[in-house]
Scaffold this motif. Structure first.
Motif, PDB file in Angstrom:
ATOM      1  N   ILE A  14      37.968  25.485 -41.341  1.00  0.00           N
ATOM      2  CA  ILE A  14      38.649  26.427 -41.986  1.00  0.00           C
ATOM      3  C   ILE A  14      40.159  26.105 -40.604  1.00  0.00           C
ATOM      4  CG2 ILE A  14      39.415  28.947 -39.994  1.00  0.00           C
ATOM      5  CD1 ILE A  14      35.694  28.955 -40.464  1.00  0.00           C
ATOM      6  N   ARG A  15      41.650  26.264 -41.431  1.00  0.00           N
ATOM      7  CA  ARG A  15      42.889  26.298 -40.890  1.00  0.00           C
ATOM      8  C   ARG A  15      43.151  27.209 -40.294  1.00  0.00           C
ATOM      9  NH1 ARG A  15      45.828  21.167 -41.453  1.00  0.00           N
ATOM     10  NH2 ARG A  15      44.247  19.537 -42.195  1.00  0.00           N
ATOM     11  N   GLY A  16      43.292  27.910 -39.187  1.00  0.00           N
ATOM     12  CA  GLY A  16      43.973  29.077 -38.161  1.00  0.00           C
ATOM     13  C   GLY A  16      45.062  28.399 -37.762  1.00  0.00           C
ATOM     14  N   ILE A  17      46.195  29.663 -37.711  1.00  0.00           N
ATOM     15  CA  ILE A  17      47.559  29.496 -36.885  1.00  0.00           C
ATOM     16  C   ILE A  17      47.349  30.497 -36.171  1.00  0.00           C
ATOM     17  CG2 ILE A  17      48.863  28.641 -39.186  1.00  0.00           C
ATOM     18  CD1 ILE A  17      49.105  31.771 -40.132  1.00  0.00           C
ATOM     19  N   ARG A  18      48.677  31.154 -35.668  1.00  0.00           N
ATOM     20  CA  ARG A  18      48.664  31.886 -34.494  1.00  0.00           C
ATOM     21  C   ARG A  18      48.203  31.826 -33.699  1.00  0.00           C
ATOM     22  NH1 ARG A  18      49.486  36.801 -39.487  1.00  0.00           N
ATOM     23  NH2 ARG A  18      50.294  35.502 -40.594  1.00  0.00           N
ATOM     24  N   GLU A  19      48.096  31.108 -33.352  1.00  0.00           N
ATOM     25  CA  GLU A  19      47.205  30.590 -32.058  1.00  0.00           C
ATOM     26  C   GLU A  19      47.503  31.165 -30.868  1.00  0.00           C
ATOM     27  OE1 GLU A  19      48.729  28.130 -33.827  1.00  0.00           O
ATOM     28  OE2 GLU A  19      46.907  27.213 -34.642  1.00  0.00           O
ATOM     29  N   THR A  20      46.134  31.967 -29.951  1.00  0.00           N
ATOM     30  CA  THR A  20      46.930  32.343 -28.478  1.00  0.00           C
ATOM     31  C   THR A  20      45.727  31.742 -27.550  1.00  0.00           C
ATOM     32  OG1 THR A  20      45.594  34.627 -28.746  1.00  0.00           O
ATOM     33  CG2 THR A  20      47.871  34.340 -29.178  1.00  0.00           C
ATOM     34  N   TRP A  21      45.825  32.054 -26.821  1.00  0.00           N
ATOM     35  CA  TRP A  21      44.398  30.775 -26.034  1.00  0.00           C
ATOM     36  C   TRP A  21      43.712  31.813 -24.657  1.00  0.00           C
ATOM     37  CZ3 TRP A  21      43.115  26.986 -27.857  1.00  0.00           C
ATOM     38  CH2 TRP A  21      44.201  26.636 -28.622  1.00  0.00           C
ATOM     39  N   ALA A  22      43.111  31.954 -24.300  1.00  0.00           N
ATOM     40  CA  ALA A  22      42.248  33.722 -23.658  1.00  0.00           C
ATOM     41  C   ALA A  22      41.820  32.527 -22.447  1.00  0.00           C
ATOM     42  CB  ALA A  22      41.051  34.675 -24.222  1.00  0.00           C
ATOM     43  N   GLY A  23      42.892  32.953 -21.577  1.00  0.00           N
ATOM     44  CA  GLY A  23      43.242  32.110 -19.897  1.00  0.00           C
ATOM     45  C   GLY A  23      43.730  30.570 -19.974  1.00  0.00           C
ATOM     46  N   VAL A  24      43.451  29.469 -19.467  1.00  0.00           N
ATOM     47  CA  VAL A  24      44.116  28.432 -18.930  1.00  0.00           C
ATOM     48  C   VAL A  24      43.207  27.410 -20.067  1.00  0.00           C
ATOM     49  CG1 VAL A  24      44.696  26.708 -17.971  1.00  0.00           C
ATOM     50  CG2 VAL A  24      45.221  28.810 -16.932  1.00  0.00           C
ATOM     51  N   VAL A  79      42.223  37.965 -28.045  1.00  0.00           N
ATOM     52  CA  VAL A  79      43.154  37.932 -28.704  1.00  0.00           C
ATOM     53  C   VAL A  79      44.360  37.899 -26.871  1.00  0.00           C
ATOM     54  CG1 VAL A  79      43.796  38.892 -30.791  1.00  0.00           C
ATOM     55  CG2 VAL A  79      43.405  40.472 -28.890  1.00  0.00           C
ATOM     56  N   LEU A  80      43.602  37.991 -26.228  1.00  0.00           N
ATOM     57  CA  LEU A  80      43.808  38.779 -24.630  1.00  0.00           C
ATOM     58  C   LEU A  80      43.868  37.036 -23.809  1.00  0.00           C
ATOM     59  CD1 LEU A  80      41.554  40.678 -22.568  1.00  0.00           C
ATOM     60  CD2 LEU A  80      42.852  41.298 -24.479  1.00  0.00           C
ATOM     61  N   THR A  81      44.972  36.659 -23.604  1.00  0.00           N
ATOM     62  CA  THR A  81      46.397  35.854 -22.789  1.00  0.00           C
ATOM     63  C   THR A  81      45.839  35.956 -21.123  1.00  0.00           C
ATOM     64  OG1 THR A  81      48.336  37.222 -21.919  1.00  0.00           O
ATOM     65  CG2 THR A  81      47.994  36.406 -24.554  1.00  0.00           C
ATOM     66  N   HIS A  82      46.160  34.273 -20.665  1.00  0.00           N
ATOM     67  CA  HIS A  82      45.435  34.925 -19.520  1.00  0.00           C
ATOM     68  C   HIS A  82      46.244  35.370 -18.746  1.00  0.00           C
ATOM     69  CE1 HIS A  82      46.287  32.355 -15.222  1.00  0.00           C
ATOM     70  NE2 HIS A  82      44.833  32.520 -15.387  1.00  0.00           N
ATOM     71  N   GLU A  83      48.100  36.001 -19.092  1.00  0.00           N
ATOM     72  CA  GLU A  83      47.755  36.730 -17.347  1.00  0.00           C
ATOM     73  C   GLU A  83      47.165  38.319 -18.081  1.00  0.00           C
ATOM     74  OE1 GLU A  83      50.729  38.976 -15.371  1.00  0.00           O
ATOM     75  OE2 GLU A  83      50.643  36.601 -15.345  1.00  0.00           O
ATOM     76  N   GLN A  84      47.333  38.815 -19.342  1.00  0.00           N
ATOM     77  CA  GLN A  84      46.409  39.906 -19.847  1.00  0.00           C
ATOM     78  C   GLN A  84      44.569  39.885 -18.908  1.00  0.00           C
ATOM     79  OE1 GLN A  84      47.068  40.004 -24.047  1.00  0.00           O
ATOM     80  NE2 GLN A  84      48.736  41.014 -23.611  1.00  0.00           N
ATOM     81  N   LEU A  85      44.457  38.591 -18.852  1.00  0.00           N
ATOM     82  CA  LEU A  85      43.106  38.893 -17.963  1.00  0.00           C
ATOM     83  C   LEU A  85      43.486  38.485 -16.369  1.00  0.00           C
ATOM     84  CD1 LEU A  85      41.651  35.299 -19.969  1.00  0.00           C
ATOM     85  CD2 LEU A  85      40.789  37.913 -20.586  1.00  0.00           C
ATOM     86  N   ARG A  86      44.651  38.560 -15.477  1.00  0.00           N
ATOM     87  CA  ARG A  86      44.682  38.770 -14.458  1.00  0.00           C
ATOM     88  C   ARG A  86      44.344  40.630 -14.483  1.00  0.00           C
ATOM     89  NH1 ARG A  86      49.112  38.007 -12.744  1.00  0.00           N
ATOM     90  NH2 ARG A  86      48.607  38.456 -11.032  1.00  0.00           N
TER      91      ARG A  86
END
Length: 396
Positions: free
Chosen positions: A283-293, A156-163
């Protein structure tokens, strides 16, 4: 660097904090108070946020000679994790509260406050790795040892959080080595058991806890042809793949066990069938987040205006649907579809569609699907639907 060490009170976070201190950083330890009623959290050294965990964390910080604080995140925890858990079950889905806690509490609320206070990074005892690519972008990868890898729950971590995230245990070969290091440092948590189950369900009985927090109404249990087999006390307490607790009272015609195939909150029905009906390959997923770019195939598509039916190019991934499950080689794409749950008519939602190269069994809506390329985590989504391409939908 100025480092905030998130101290759960367990052995992993203790060693992670110690390594940060030894690396020469200015480290401050913090324990998160997630409940104002300590009795509602698991005790006996099996939880991750009890009073005894706080005391264990304080002792480690005292030994390390670093400041220690307890931050009260109980209100946010209730809203973002506990209330979300209840709401998802009310809608017939099976949530993962640890994913929500990592997303909303440990790497959103905590990191937000840490950065505001001038900290450069947050250190935790998770087994995962953050790598910086040639362009300076941060990527989340599996830990060196797959047996302890926890990149799934960090999907669930985003690019900004990984920084601002640092995982000192990323390259540690085994948990035994971490325990040995803790013992060598004189930490009393060296032999402390790992945390299990859901911290806010004290007795570990999810069904009983849900019955105390959700209004349950008796409904019908049916087979895939619509035949009435029995009744239940409330459909919200079931999950896809469940076998126990059906209490139908008579065997199936073939004598084989029945499993929950589908939960229908609107009609309060539970649909059951044979084990083979649990097998799915899409499988179909919703509410996507991307870990990094995002990778090129998804970045180019996401930069375009949403149009119903528009889909990205296919890209190869490995899909993982549980924290300790094996990843499955798959082909994925993104697609814009009409959102049948939206209040605004004609609203679109983005779906991640993953076609599995081999079938999985018992995948429930509400679970988290994390997709990888090699060791890299690309992102995650909440499973909206899991089904078999070679089987007609259940019509009961």
């Amino acid at each position: 660097m100025k480092i905030l060490a998130a101290m759960s009170g367990g052995v992993d976070s203790a060693v992670a904090a110690a390594r940060a201190v030894e690396a020469g950083h200015e480290v401050v330890g913090v324990h998160l108070a997630l409940s104002r009623m300590p009795g509602t959290l698991r005790t006996g050294s099996r939880g991750c946020c009890t009073i005894e965990d706080s005391m264990d964390a304080r002792r480690v910080c005292d030994q390390l000679g670093i400041p220690f604080y307890v931050w009260d995140f109980s209100e946010r925890f209730k809203e973002d994790v506990v209330d979300d858990f209840i709401s998802e079950y009310e809608h017939g889905r099976t949530p993962n509260p640890c994913m929500r806690c990592n997303e909303k509490i440990k790497f959103a609320a905590l990191l937000e406050k840490a950065v505001a206070l001038g900290f450069d990074a947050v250190v935790t005892g998770h087994y995962a790795k953050v790598i910086t690519d040639a362009e300076g972008n941060r990527e989340l990868h599996r830990a060196a040892t797959w047996a302890k890898d926890q990149s799934y729950v960090l999907g669930v971590l985003t690019h900004e959080q990984l920084r601002h995230a640092w995982f000192p245990l990323a390259d540690t070969p085994s948990k035994d080595e971490v325990r040995a290091e803790a013992a060598q440092r004189g930490f009393s948590v060296a032999k402390k058991p790992d945390s299990y189950d859901i911290c806010f369900i004290p007795e570990g009985d999810t069904r009983e806890w849900l019955e105390e927090h959700i209004t349950m109404t008796q409904g019908n249990i049916k087979d895939t042809e619509g035949n009435l087999l029995g009744t239940h006390r409330g459909s919200q307490a079931f999950t896809v793949g469940q076998r126990k607790g059906l209490a139908i009272g008579h065997p199936a015609a073939d004598g084989k066990p029945r499993f929950v195939l589908e939960i229908r909150p609107k009609t309060n029905e539970v649909i059951v069938g044979g084990r083979d009906m649990l097998e799915i390959d899409e499988i179909r997923g919703i509410r996507e987040t991307w870990a990094g770019v995002p990778i090129a195939e998804t970045a180019d598509f996401l930069a375009q205006k949403p149009v119903e039916g528009a889909r990205s190019a296919d890209f190869e991934v490995e899909a993982q649907v549980r924290a300790h499950a094996d990843p499955v080689a798959s082909t994925a794409h993104l697609v814009w579809v009409l959102d049948d749950e939206a209040e605004t008519p004609g609203a679109l939602r983005l779906e991640t569609v993953v076609r599995l190269n081999e079938k999985l069994r018992g995948v429930a809506p509400g679970q988290t699907m994390v997709i990888y390329q090699g060791t890299r985590v690309l992102g995650q989504s909440t499973i909206a639907r899991a089904y078999s391409l070679d089987r007609a939908d259940i019509t009961a």
